[in-house]
Design a protein around this motif. Structure first.
Motif, PDB file in Angstrom:
ATOM      1  N   LEU A 130       0.843  -1.199   0.000  1.00 49.74           N
ATOM      2  CA  LEU A 130       0.000   0.000   0.000  1.00 49.74           C
ATOM      3  C   LEU A 130       0.878   1.249   0.000  1.00 49.74           C
ATOM      4  CD1 LEU A 130      -2.448  -1.443   2.641  1.00 49.74           C
ATOM      5  CD2 LEU A 130      -2.923  -1.127   0.216  1.00 49.74           C
ATOM      6  N   ALA A 131       0.264   2.400  -0.328  1.00 50.99           N
ATOM      7  CA  ALA A 131       1.043   3.641  -0.424  1.00 50.99           C
ATOM      8  C   ALA A 131       1.733   3.968   0.900  1.00 50.99           C
ATOM      9  CB  ALA A 131       0.125   4.776  -0.842  1.00 50.99           C
ATOM     10  N   SER A 132       1.156   3.506   2.012  1.00 50.38           N
ATOM     11  CA  SER A 132       1.730   3.780   3.333  1.00 50.38           C
ATOM     12  C   SER A 132       3.010   2.981   3.570  1.00 50.38           C
ATOM     13  CB  SER A 132       0.722   3.394   4.404  1.00 50.38           C
ATOM     14  OG  SER A 132       0.446   1.996   4.286  1.00 50.38           O
ATOM     15  N   GLY A 133       3.263   1.994   2.701  1.00 52.28           N
ATOM     16  CA  GLY A 133       4.403   1.105   2.897  1.00 52.28           C
ATOM     17  C   GLY A 133       3.985  -0.187   3.568  1.00 52.28           C
ATOM     18  N   LEU A 134       2.773  -0.207   4.113  1.00 49.84           N
ATOM     19  CA  LEU A 134       2.283  -1.424   4.769  1.00 49.84           C
ATOM     20  C   LEU A 134       1.815  -2.409   3.704  1.00 49.84           C
ATOM     21  CD1 LEU A 134       0.201   0.261   7.625  1.00 49.84           C
ATOM     22  CD2 LEU A 134       2.456  -0.826   7.848  1.00 49.84           C
ATOM     23  N   GLU A 135       1.671  -3.663   4.125  1.00 50.33           N
ATOM     24  CA  GLU A 135       1.175  -4.722   3.229  1.00 50.33           C
ATOM     25  C   GLU A 135      -0.185  -5.155   3.719  1.00 50.33           C
ATOM     26  OE1 GLU A 135       4.174  -5.950   0.370  1.00 50.33           O
ATOM     27  OE2 GLU A 135       2.596  -7.352   0.953  1.00 50.33           O
ATOM     28  N   GLY A 136      -1.133  -5.356   2.840  1.00 52.03           N
ATOM     29  CA  GLY A 136      -2.443  -5.867   3.265  1.00 52.03           C
ATOM     30  C   GLY A 136      -3.531  -5.530   2.288  1.00 52.03           C
ATOM     31  N   LYS A 137      -4.777  -5.719   2.719  1.00 52.26           N
ATOM     32  CA  LYS A 137      -5.915  -5.500   1.834  1.00 52.26           C
ATOM     33  C   LYS A 137      -6.283  -4.022   1.839  1.00 52.26           C
ATOM     34  CE  LYS A 137     -10.107  -7.779   0.454  1.00 52.26           C
ATOM     35  NZ  LYS A 137     -11.053  -8.822   0.683  1.00 52.26           N
ATOM     36  N   GLY A 138      -6.462  -3.448   0.671  1.00 50.22           N
ATOM     37  CA  GLY A 138      -6.804  -2.033   0.597  1.00 50.22           C
ATOM     38  C   GLY A 138      -6.517  -1.436  -0.772  1.00 50.22           C
ATOM     39  N   ARG A 139      -5.720  -2.159  -1.570  1.00 47.51           N
ATOM     40  CA  ARG A 139      -5.411  -1.649  -2.929  1.00 47.51           C
ATOM     41  C   ARG A 139      -6.650  -1.741  -3.806  1.00 47.51           C
ATOM     42  NH1 ARG A 139       0.129  -2.888  -5.086  1.00 47.51           N
ATOM     43  NH2 ARG A 139      -0.957  -3.277  -7.039  1.00 47.51           N
ATOM     44  N   MET A 140      -6.875  -0.694  -4.587  1.00 52.71           N
ATOM     45  CA  MET A 140      -8.007  -0.765  -5.517  1.00 52.71           C
ATOM     46  C   MET A 140      -7.795  -1.919  -6.487  1.00 52.71           C
ATOM     47  SD  MET A 140      -9.477   2.094  -8.183  1.00 52.71           S
ATOM     48  CE  MET A 140      -8.425   1.714  -9.572  1.00 52.71           C
ATOM     49  N   ALA A 141      -8.870  -2.622  -6.820  1.00 58.06           N
ATOM     50  CA  ALA A 141      -8.772  -3.703  -7.810  1.00 58.06           C
ATOM     51  C   ALA A 141      -8.173  -3.140  -9.104  1.00 58.06           C
ATOM     52  CB  ALA A 141     -10.162  -4.266  -8.076  1.00 58.06           C
ATOM     53  N   GLU A 142      -7.430  -3.966  -9.812  1.00 59.20           N
ATOM     54  CA  GLU A 142      -6.810  -3.515 -11.065  1.00 59.20           C
ATOM     55  C   GLU A 142      -7.910  -3.200 -12.097  1.00 59.20           C
ATOM     56  OE1 GLU A 142      -3.645  -2.838 -11.625  1.00 59.20           O
ATOM     57  OE2 GLU A 142      -3.237  -3.405  -9.540  1.00 59.20           O
ATOM     58  N   PRO A 143      -7.652  -2.246 -13.002  1.00 65.82           N
ATOM     59  CA  PRO A 143      -8.678  -1.897 -14.001  1.00 65.82           C
ATOM     60  C   PRO A 143      -9.221  -3.110 -14.762  1.00 65.82           C
ATOM     61  CG  PRO A 143      -6.929  -0.288 -14.047  1.00 65.82           C
ATOM     62  CD  PRO A 143      -6.500  -1.343 -13.068  1.00 65.82           C
ATOM     63  N   GLU A 144      -8.367  -4.063 -15.105  1.00 69.72           N
ATOM     64  CA  GLU A 144      -8.857  -5.264 -15.826  1.00 69.72           C
ATOM     65  C   GLU A 144      -9.846  -6.043 -14.958  1.00 69.72           C
ATOM     66  OE1 GLU A 144      -5.653  -4.514 -15.669  1.00 69.72           O
ATOM     67  OE2 GLU A 144      -4.778  -4.617 -17.677  1.00 69.72           O
TER      68      GLU A 144
END
Ligand code: CTP
Length: 403
Positions: free
Chosen positions: A157-171
Protein backbone atom coordinates in the motif's frame (compact mmCIF):
# COMPACT_ATOMS: atom_id res chain seq x y z
CA UNK A 1 -21.40 -5.73 -22.81
CA UNK A 2 -19.91 -2.20 -22.73
CA UNK A 3 -20.59 -1.43 -26.37
CA UNK A 4 -22.76 1.70 -26.63
CA UNK A 5 -23.11 1.97 -22.84
CA UNK A 6 -22.95 5.41 -21.21
CA UNK A 7 -20.53 5.06 -18.33
CA UNK A 8 -20.06 7.65 -15.62
CA UNK A 9 -16.78 7.27 -13.78
CA UNK A 10 -16.59 8.93 -10.37
CA UNK A 11 -13.03 9.30 -9.09
CA UNK A 12 -12.28 10.23 -5.48
CA UNK A 13 -9.05 11.33 -3.85
CA UNK A 14 -6.71 8.39 -3.37
CA UNK A 15 -3.40 7.42 -4.92
CA UNK A 16 -5.14 4.70 -6.97
CA UNK A 17 -6.82 7.52 -8.94
CA UNK A 18 -3.85 7.40 -11.33
CA UNK A 19 -5.04 3.97 -12.49
CA UNK A 20 -8.33 5.43 -13.73
CA UNK A 21 -6.63 6.74 -16.88
CA UNK A 22 -6.10 3.11 -17.85
CA UNK A 23 -9.64 2.19 -16.80
CA UNK A 24 -11.01 4.92 -19.08
CA UNK A 25 -8.92 3.53 -21.94
CA UNK A 26 -10.27 0.03 -21.39
CA UNK A 27 -13.84 1.32 -21.29
CA UNK A 28 -13.41 3.31 -24.50
CA UNK A 29 -11.75 0.34 -26.21
CA UNK A 30 -14.72 -1.81 -25.18
CA UNK A 31 -17.05 0.64 -26.96
CA UNK A 32 -18.39 2.63 -24.00
CA UNK A 33 -19.08 6.35 -23.95
CA UNK A 34 -17.35 7.69 -20.85
CA UNK A 35 -17.77 10.82 -18.74
CA UNK A 36 -15.59 11.42 -15.72
CA UNK A 37 -16.48 13.33 -12.56
CA UNK A 38 -13.80 13.97 -9.93
CA UNK A 39 -14.10 14.78 -6.27
CA UNK A 40 -12.12 17.96 -5.52
CA UNK A 41 -9.38 15.88 -3.82
CA UNK A 42 -9.02 13.54 -6.79
CA UNK A 43 -7.45 16.35 -8.81
CA UNK A 44 -4.35 16.06 -6.59
CA UNK A 45 -3.85 12.49 -7.83
CA UNK A 46 -4.86 12.46 -11.49
CA UNK A 47 -4.93 15.11 -14.17
CA UNK A 48 -8.33 16.17 -15.53
CA UNK A 49 -6.61 16.83 -18.86
CA UNK A 50 -5.46 13.19 -19.13
CA UNK A 51 -8.94 11.93 -18.32
CA UNK A 52 -10.60 14.39 -20.69
CA UNK A 53 -8.23 13.40 -23.50
CA UNK A 54 -8.76 9.68 -22.97
CA UNK A 55 -12.53 9.90 -22.47
CA UNK A 56 -12.93 12.44 -25.31
CA UNK A 57 -15.30 14.35 -23.04
CA UNK A 58 -14.98 17.25 -20.59
CA UNK A 59 -14.21 16.27 -17.01
CA UNK A 60 -16.21 17.85 -14.17
CA UNK A 61 -15.49 18.49 -10.48
CA UNK A 62 -17.39 21.70 -9.75
CA UNK A 63 -20.96 22.91 -10.08
CA UNK A 64 -19.95 25.58 -12.54
CA UNK A 65 -17.04 26.49 -14.73
CA UNK A 66 -15.24 29.30 -12.90
CA UNK A 67 -13.03 30.07 -15.92
CA UNK A 68 -15.92 30.48 -18.30
CA UNK A 69 -17.05 34.09 -18.85
CA UNK A 70 -20.68 33.24 -18.17
CA UNK A 71 -19.92 30.83 -15.32
CA UNK A 72 -21.37 27.81 -17.13
CA UNK A 73 -23.38 25.63 -14.73
CA UNK A 74 -22.96 21.85 -14.86
CA UNK A 75 -26.20 20.00 -14.42
CA UNK A 76 -25.63 17.19 -11.90
CA UNK A 77 -29.13 15.77 -12.42
CA UNK A 78 -28.72 15.56 -16.18
CA UNK A 79 -25.34 13.90 -15.83
CA UNK A 80 -26.63 11.41 -13.26
CA UNK A 81 -29.59 10.47 -15.41
CA UNK A 82 -27.45 10.26 -18.56
CA UNK A 83 -25.57 7.23 -17.27
CA UNK A 84 -26.42 3.59 -17.96
CA UNK A 85 -23.79 2.62 -15.44
CA UNK A 86 -21.78 4.39 -12.73
CA UNK A 87 -18.37 3.29 -11.47
CA UNK A 88 -16.87 4.80 -8.33
CA UNK A 89 -13.17 4.05 -8.47
CA UNK A 90 -11.21 4.52 -6.37
CA UNK A 91 -13.74 5.11 -3.61
CA UNK A 92 -12.03 6.43 -0.49
CA UNK A 93 -13.21 5.74 3.06
CA UNK A 94 -14.33 9.36 3.32
CA UNK A 95 -16.39 9.38 0.10
CA UNK A 96 -17.86 5.98 0.96
CA UNK A 97 -19.01 7.39 4.30
CA UNK A 98 -20.61 10.36 2.53
CA UNK A 99 -22.43 8.05 0.15
CA UNK A 100 -23.59 5.79 2.97
CA UNK A 101 -25.21 8.82 4.62
CA UNK A 102 -26.43 10.64 1.53
CA UNK A 103 -24.15 13.63 2.01
CA UNK A 104 -23.80 15.91 -0.96
CA UNK A 105 -21.02 18.38 -0.29
CA UNK A 106 -19.39 18.22 -3.71
CA UNK A 107 -20.42 17.89 -7.35
CA UNK A 108 -19.56 14.17 -7.58
CA UNK A 109 -21.80 13.37 -4.62
CA UNK A 110 -24.67 15.35 -6.18
CA UNK A 111 -24.22 13.46 -9.46
CA UNK A 112 -24.17 10.15 -7.59
CA UNK A 113 -27.40 10.98 -5.73
CA UNK A 114 -29.06 11.87 -9.05
CA UNK A 115 -28.06 8.66 -10.82
CA UNK A 116 -30.63 5.90 -11.21
CA UNK A 117 -28.40 3.36 -12.96
CA UNK A 118 -26.51 0.38 -11.49
CA UNK A 119 -23.53 1.54 -9.41
CA UNK A 120 -20.25 -0.35 -8.97
CA UNK A 121 -17.71 0.75 -6.37
CA UNK A 122 -14.06 -0.15 -5.98
CA UNK A 123 -12.79 0.98 -2.55
CA UNK A 124 -9.16 1.90 -1.96
CA UNK A 125 -7.59 2.83 1.36
CA UNK A 126 -5.03 1.72 3.90
CA UNK A 127 -5.47 -1.72 5.45
CA UNK A 128 -6.55 -0.58 8.91
CA UNK A 129 -9.06 1.81 7.42
CA UNK A 130 -10.41 -1.02 5.24
CA UNK A 131 -10.78 -3.29 8.27
CA UNK A 132 -12.41 -0.67 10.50
CA UNK A 133 -15.99 -1.52 11.57
CA UNK A 134 -17.16 1.93 10.42
CA UNK A 135 -15.84 1.25 6.90
CA UNK A 136 -17.33 -2.23 6.91
CA UNK A 137 -20.71 -0.84 7.95
CA UNK A 138 -20.56 1.80 5.20
CA UNK A 139 -19.61 -0.84 2.63
CA UNK A 140 -22.61 -2.90 3.70
CA UNK A 141 -24.83 0.18 3.44
CA UNK A 142 -23.76 0.71 -0.15
CA UNK A 143 -24.46 -2.94 -0.93
CA UNK A 144 -27.86 -2.62 0.74
CA UNK A 145 -28.61 0.18 -1.76
CA UNK A 146 -28.09 -2.45 -4.48
CA UNK A 147 -24.60 -1.23 -5.40
CA UNK A 148 -21.99 -3.78 -6.43
CA UNK A 149 -18.77 -4.03 -4.45
CA UNK A 150 -15.55 -4.68 -6.32
CA UNK A 151 -13.41 -5.65 -3.32
CA UNK A 152 -9.99 -4.18 -2.68
CA UNK A 153 -7.01 -6.45 -3.29
CA UNK A 154 -4.05 -7.30 -1.07
CA UNK A 155 -0.58 -6.01 -1.71
CA UNK A 156 1.80 -3.19 -0.99
CA UNK A 157 0.00 0.00 0.00
CA UNK A 158 1.04 3.64 -0.42
CA UNK A 159 1.73 3.78 3.33
CA UNK A 160 4.40 1.11 2.90
CA UNK A 161 2.28 -1.42 4.77
CA UNK A 162 1.17 -4.72 3.23
CA UNK A 163 -2.44 -5.87 3.26
CA UNK A 164 -5.91 -5.50 1.83
CA UNK A 165 -6.80 -2.03 0.60
CA UNK A 166 -5.41 -1.65 -2.93
CA UNK A 167 -8.01 -0.77 -5.52
CA UNK A 168 -8.77 -3.70 -7.81
CA UNK A 169 -6.81 -3.52 -11.07
CA UNK A 170 -8.68 -1.90 -14.00
CA UNK A 171 -8.86 -5.26 -15.83
CA UNK A 172 -10.45 -6.83 -12.73
CA UNK A 173 -12.92 -3.96 -12.46
CA UNK A 174 -13.90 -4.46 -16.12
CA UNK A 175 -14.24 -8.24 -15.71
CA UNK A 176 -16.36 -7.97 -12.54
CA UNK A 177 -18.71 -5.44 -14.09
CA UNK A 178 -19.02 -7.50 -17.26
CA UNK A 179 -19.84 -10.65 -15.31
CA UNK A 180 -22.47 -8.83 -13.24
CA UNK A 181 -24.09 -7.17 -16.26
CA UNK A 182 -24.26 -10.56 -17.92
CA UNK A 183 -25.95 -12.05 -14.89
CA UNK A 184 -28.43 -9.16 -14.78
CA UNK A 185 -29.24 -9.41 -18.49
CA UNK A 186 -32.86 -10.57 -18.83
CA UNK A 187 -32.16 -13.03 -21.67
CA UNK A 188 -28.88 -14.33 -20.30
CA UNK A 189 -28.47 -17.99 -21.27
CA UNK A 190 -31.29 -17.95 -23.86
CA UNK A 191 -30.62 -19.13 -27.39
CA UNK A 192 -32.77 -17.32 -29.89
CA UNK A 193 -33.23 -18.04 -33.58
CA UNK A 194 -34.32 -15.05 -35.63
CA UNK A 195 -34.85 -15.00 -39.37
CA UNK A 196 -35.07 -11.76 -41.25
CA UNK A 197 -35.02 -10.04 -44.61
CA UNK A 198 -36.45 -11.13 -47.93
CA UNK A 199 -35.63 -14.28 -49.86
CA UNK A 200 -34.72 -14.27 -53.55
CA UNK A 201 -35.88 -17.01 -55.88
CA UNK A 202 -33.75 -17.13 -59.03
CA UNK A 203 -35.45 -17.08 -62.44
CA UNK A 204 -32.17 -17.12 -64.33
CA UNK A 205 -28.58 -16.06 -63.44
CA UNK A 206 -29.54 -12.36 -63.32
CA UNK A 207 -33.21 -12.22 -62.30
CA UNK A 208 -35.14 -13.24 -59.24
CA UNK A 209 -38.52 -13.08 -57.53
CA UNK A 210 -38.25 -11.19 -54.26
CA UNK A 211 -39.93 -8.54 -52.17
CA UNK A 212 -39.19 -5.16 -50.63
CA UNK A 213 -38.26 -6.34 -47.13
CA UNK A 214 -35.20 -4.55 -45.72
CA UNK A 215 -34.65 -6.86 -42.74
CA UNK A 216 -34.67 -3.85 -40.37
CA UNK A 217 -37.25 -5.26 -37.94
CA UNK A 218 -35.48 -8.62 -37.69
CA UNK A 219 -32.08 -6.98 -37.27
CA UNK A 220 -33.48 -4.71 -34.55
CA UNK A 221 -34.85 -7.79 -32.76
CA UNK A 222 -31.52 -9.59 -33.09
CA UNK A 223 -29.60 -6.62 -31.66
CA UNK A 224 -32.07 -6.09 -28.82
CA UNK A 225 -32.04 -9.79 -27.89
CA UNK A 226 -28.23 -9.83 -27.99
CA UNK A 227 -28.06 -6.71 -25.84
CA UNK A 228 -30.39 -8.45 -23.41
CA UNK A 229 -27.79 -11.20 -23.12
CA UNK A 230 -29.21 -13.82 -25.49
CA UNK A 231 -27.08 -15.80 -27.84
CA UNK A 232 -28.68 -15.05 -31.21
CA UNK A 233 -28.55 -17.07 -34.44
CA UNK A 234 -29.69 -14.73 -37.21
CA UNK A 235 -30.60 -16.36 -40.50
CA UNK A 236 -30.53 -13.39 -42.84
CA UNK A 237 -31.86 -13.21 -46.37
CA UNK A 238 -30.35 -10.82 -48.95
CA UNK A 239 -30.24 -7.59 -46.96
CA UNK A 240 -27.82 -4.67 -46.95
CA UNK A 241 -27.73 -4.76 -43.16
CA UNK A 242 -24.93 -6.19 -41.03
CA UNK A 243 -24.03 -6.31 -37.36
CA UNK A 244 -20.83 -6.51 -35.35
CA UNK A 245 -22.59 -7.57 -32.15
CA UNK A 246 -20.53 -10.42 -30.67
CA UNK A 247 -23.68 -12.16 -29.37
CA UNK A 248 -25.12 -12.52 -32.88
CA UNK A 249 -24.09 -15.27 -35.27
CA UNK A 250 -25.18 -14.23 -38.75
CA UNK A 251 -25.88 -16.94 -41.33
CA UNK A 252 -26.56 -15.46 -44.76
CA UNK A 253 -28.91 -17.23 -47.14
CA UNK A 254 -30.59 -16.33 -50.38
CA UNK A 255 -33.49 -18.62 -51.21
CA UNK A 256 -36.42 -19.81 -49.12
CA UNK A 257 -35.16 -23.35 -49.22
CA UNK A 258 -31.77 -22.22 -47.87
CA UNK A 259 -33.51 -20.21 -45.15
CA UNK A 260 -35.67 -23.21 -44.35
CA UNK A 261 -32.67 -25.54 -43.92
CA UNK A 262 -30.70 -23.01 -41.85
CA UNK A 263 -33.68 -22.16 -39.62
CA UNK A 264 -34.62 -25.80 -39.10
CA UNK A 265 -31.09 -26.72 -38.04
CA UNK A 266 -30.74 -23.73 -35.69
CA UNK A 267 -34.18 -24.34 -34.16
CA UNK A 268 -33.00 -27.64 -32.70
CA UNK A 269 -30.76 -25.68 -30.31
CA UNK A 270 -33.05 -22.69 -29.79
CA UNK A 271 -35.25 -21.75 -26.85
CA UNK A 272 -37.17 -19.13 -28.81
CA UNK A 273 -37.65 -18.61 -32.54
CA UNK A 274 -38.76 -15.27 -33.93
CA UNK A 275 -39.51 -15.61 -37.62
CA UNK A 276 -39.72 -12.14 -39.06
CA UNK A 277 -38.49 -12.91 -42.57
CA UNK A 278 -40.62 -11.92 -45.54
CA UNK A 279 -40.33 -15.30 -47.19
CA UNK A 280 -41.17 -15.74 -50.89
CA UNK A 281 -44.12 -18.06 -50.98
CA UNK A 282 -43.34 -19.26 -54.51
CA UNK A 283 -40.29 -20.00 -56.63
CA UNK A 284 -39.91 -20.66 -60.34
CA UNK A 285 -40.29 -24.36 -61.04
CA UNK A 286 -37.20 -24.21 -63.23
CA UNK A 287 -34.21 -21.87 -62.98
CA UNK A 288 -32.76 -21.17 -66.43
CA UNK A 289 -29.02 -21.75 -66.67
CA UNK A 290 -28.57 -18.83 -69.05
CA UNK A 291 -30.16 -15.40 -69.13
CA UNK A 292 -33.63 -15.69 -70.64
CA UNK A 293 -33.76 -13.74 -73.92
CA UNK A 294 -36.82 -11.79 -74.95
CA UNK A 295 -38.75 -13.58 -77.66
CA UNK A 296 -41.13 -10.90 -78.88
CA UNK A 297 -44.14 -12.55 -77.22
CA UNK A 298 -45.33 -13.00 -73.65
CA UNK A 299 -43.49 -15.14 -71.13
CA UNK A 300 -45.10 -17.30 -68.46
CA UNK A 301 -43.33 -18.51 -65.37
CA UNK A 302 -44.43 -21.71 -63.75
CA UNK A 303 -44.24 -21.20 -59.96
CA UNK A 304 -44.24 -23.83 -57.25
CA UNK A 305 -44.88 -23.29 -53.55
CA UNK A 306 -41.97 -22.92 -51.15
CA UNK A 307 -41.81 -24.70 -47.79
CA UNK A 308 -43.48 -22.76 -44.98
CA UNK A 309 -40.71 -22.33 -42.40
CA UNK A 310 -42.92 -21.04 -39.61
CA UNK A 311 -45.48 -23.79 -40.08
CA UNK A 312 -42.74 -26.39 -40.04
CA UNK A 313 -41.09 -25.07 -36.86
CA UNK A 314 -44.51 -24.61 -35.22
CA UNK A 315 -45.16 -28.28 -35.94
CA UNK A 316 -41.87 -29.48 -34.47
CA UNK A 317 -41.67 -27.23 -31.38
CA UNK A 318 -41.47 -28.78 -27.94
CA UNK A 319 -43.37 -27.66 -24.81
CA UNK A 320 -40.41 -25.51 -23.76
CA UNK A 321 -39.82 -23.77 -27.08
CA UNK A 322 -41.53 -20.51 -27.95
CA UNK A 323 -42.29 -19.68 -31.58
CA UNK A 324 -43.18 -16.17 -32.70
CA UNK A 325 -44.42 -15.49 -36.20
CA UNK A 326 -45.07 -12.27 -38.06
CA UNK A 327 -48.07 -11.57 -40.22
CA UNK A 328 -47.96 -9.02 -42.98
CA UNK A 329 -51.41 -8.06 -44.13
CA UNK A 330 -53.02 -5.54 -46.42
CA UNK A 331 -56.68 -6.41 -45.66
CA UNK A 332 -58.75 -8.19 -42.94
CA UNK A 333 -55.57 -7.93 -40.93
CA UNK A 334 -56.59 -9.28 -37.56
CA UNK A 335 -58.68 -12.16 -38.86
CA UNK A 336 -55.89 -13.25 -41.20
CA UNK A 337 -53.29 -12.97 -38.46
CA UNK A 338 -55.39 -15.13 -36.12
CA UNK A 339 -55.71 -17.74 -38.84
CA UNK A 340 -51.91 -17.83 -39.25
CA UNK A 341 -51.45 -18.11 -35.48
CA UNK A 342 -53.64 -21.16 -35.51
CA UNK A 343 -52.58 -22.96 -38.69
CA UNK A 344 -48.86 -22.39 -38.09
CA UNK A 345 -49.08 -23.32 -34.41
CA UNK A 346 -47.23 -20.24 -33.10
CA UNK A 347 -47.28 -18.98 -29.53
CA UNK A 348 -47.41 -15.37 -30.69
CA UNK A 349 -48.06 -13.51 -33.88
CA UNK A 350 -46.84 -9.99 -34.52
CA UNK A 351 -49.20 -8.33 -36.94
CA UNK A 352 -47.97 -5.51 -39.09
CA UNK A 353 -49.77 -3.89 -41.95
CA UNK A 354 -48.02 -2.97 -45.18
CA UNK A 355 -49.22 0.39 -46.38
CA UNK A 356 -47.59 3.52 -47.62
CA UNK A 357 -47.44 5.31 -44.25
CA UNK A 358 -44.58 4.87 -41.78
CA UNK A 359 -45.10 1.18 -41.05
CA UNK A 360 -43.79 -2.01 -42.53
CA UNK A 361 -41.28 -2.64 -45.31
CA UNK A 362 -38.25 -0.41 -45.57
CA UNK A 363 -39.33 2.11 -42.93
CA UNK A 364 -37.42 2.80 -39.73
CA UNK A 365 -40.65 2.88 -37.75
CA UNK A 366 -43.40 0.35 -37.28
CA UNK A 367 -46.64 -0.23 -35.41
CA UNK A 368 -47.75 -3.74 -34.50
CA UNK A 369 -50.44 -5.71 -32.78
CA UNK A 370 -49.11 -8.51 -30.59
CA UNK A 371 -51.45 -11.48 -30.36
CA UNK A 372 -50.86 -14.33 -27.94
CA UNK A 373 -52.22 -17.81 -28.52
CA UNK A 374 -54.49 -17.44 -25.49
CA UNK A 375 -56.13 -14.49 -27.24
CA UNK A 376 -54.51 -11.61 -25.33
CA UNK A 377 -53.74 -8.66 -27.57
CA UNK A 378 -51.61 -5.58 -27.19
CA UNK A 379 -51.06 -2.77 -29.64
CA UNK A 380 -47.60 -1.24 -29.73
CA UNK A 381 -47.95 2.23 -31.21
CA UNK A 382 -45.85 3.68 -34.02
CA UNK A 383 -42.21 3.98 -32.94
CA UNK A 384 -38.66 3.30 -34.19
CA UNK A 385 -38.16 -0.38 -35.00
CA UNK A 386 -35.13 -0.40 -32.67
CA UNK A 387 -37.33 0.61 -29.73
CA UNK A 388 -40.18 -1.62 -30.80
CA UNK A 389 -37.82 -4.60 -30.76
CA UNK A 390 -37.13 -4.13 -27.03
CA UNK A 391 -40.84 -3.74 -26.30
CA UNK A 392 -41.68 -6.96 -28.14
CA UNK A 393 -39.00 -8.80 -26.15
CA UNK A 394 -40.25 -7.27 -22.90
CA UNK A 395 -43.74 -8.62 -23.61
CA UNK A 396 -42.35 -12.08 -24.41
CA UNK A 397 -40.27 -12.00 -21.23
CA UNK A 398 -43.34 -11.16 -19.18
CA UNK A 399 -45.01 -14.36 -20.32
CA UNK A 400 -42.08 -16.74 -20.72
CA UNK A 401 -39.65 -16.37 -17.84
CA UNK A 402 -36.12 -16.34 -19.17
CA UNK A 403 -34.17 -18.00 -16.37
N1 CTP B 1 -43.47 -17.69 -43.43
C1 CTP B 1 -42.60 -18.74 -43.50
N2 CTP B 1 -42.46 -19.45 -44.65
C2 CTP B 1 -43.19 -19.14 -45.73
C3 CTP B 1 -44.09 -18.06 -45.68
C4 CTP B 1 -44.20 -17.35 -44.50
O1 CTP B 1 -41.93 -19.04 -42.51
N3 CTP B 1 -43.03 -19.82 -46.84
C5 CTP B 1 -43.64 -17.00 -42.15
C6 CTP B 1 -43.18 -15.56 -42.15
O2 CTP B 1 -41.81 -15.46 -41.80
C7 CTP B 1 -44.07 -14.95 -41.09
C8 CTP B 1 -45.36 -15.75 -41.22
O3 CTP B 1 -45.01 -16.97 -41.86
O4 CTP B 1 -43.56 -15.17 -39.79
C9 CTP B 1 -46.46 -15.11 -42.01
O5 CTP B 1 -45.95 -14.64 -43.24
P1 CTP B 1 -46.90 -13.85 -44.25
O6 CTP B 1 -46.09 -13.47 -45.45
O7 CTP B 1 -47.64 -12.79 -43.52
O8 CTP B 1 -47.98 -14.93 -44.61
P2 CTP B 1 -48.00 -16.21 -45.51
O9 CTP B 1 -47.96 -17.41 -44.63
O10 CTP B 1 -46.97 -16.13 -46.57
O11 CTP B 1 -49.46 -16.14 -46.14
P3 CTP B 1 -50.04 -15.08 -47.19
O12 CTP B 1 -48.88 -14.64 -48.03
O13 CTP B 1 -51.04 -15.86 -47.92
O14 CTP B 1 -50.63 -13.97 -46.37
Amino acid sequence: MFSGKKVLLGVTGGIAAYKTTYLVRLLIKAGAEVRVVLSPAARDFVSPLSLATLSKNPVYWEYYDKDSENGLWHNHVELGLWADLMILAPLTANSMAKIAHGQSDNFLMAVYLSAKCPVFFAPAMDLDMYKHPATKANMESLQSFGHYLIPAESGELASGLEGKGRMAEPETIMAKIEAQLKENAPLNGKRILINAGPTYEPIDPVRFIGNRSSGKMGMALAEAAANYGASVHLVLGPSALDTQNPNIKVERVETTREMFEASRAAFEHADWAILSAAVSDYRPKETANQKIKKSGSSLSLDLVENPDILKHLGGMKTEEQVVVGFALETENAEANALKKLDTKNCDWIVLNQADDSARGFGHDTNEVLLIKRSGEKEKLELKPKKQLAYEILDRLLKHHSAK
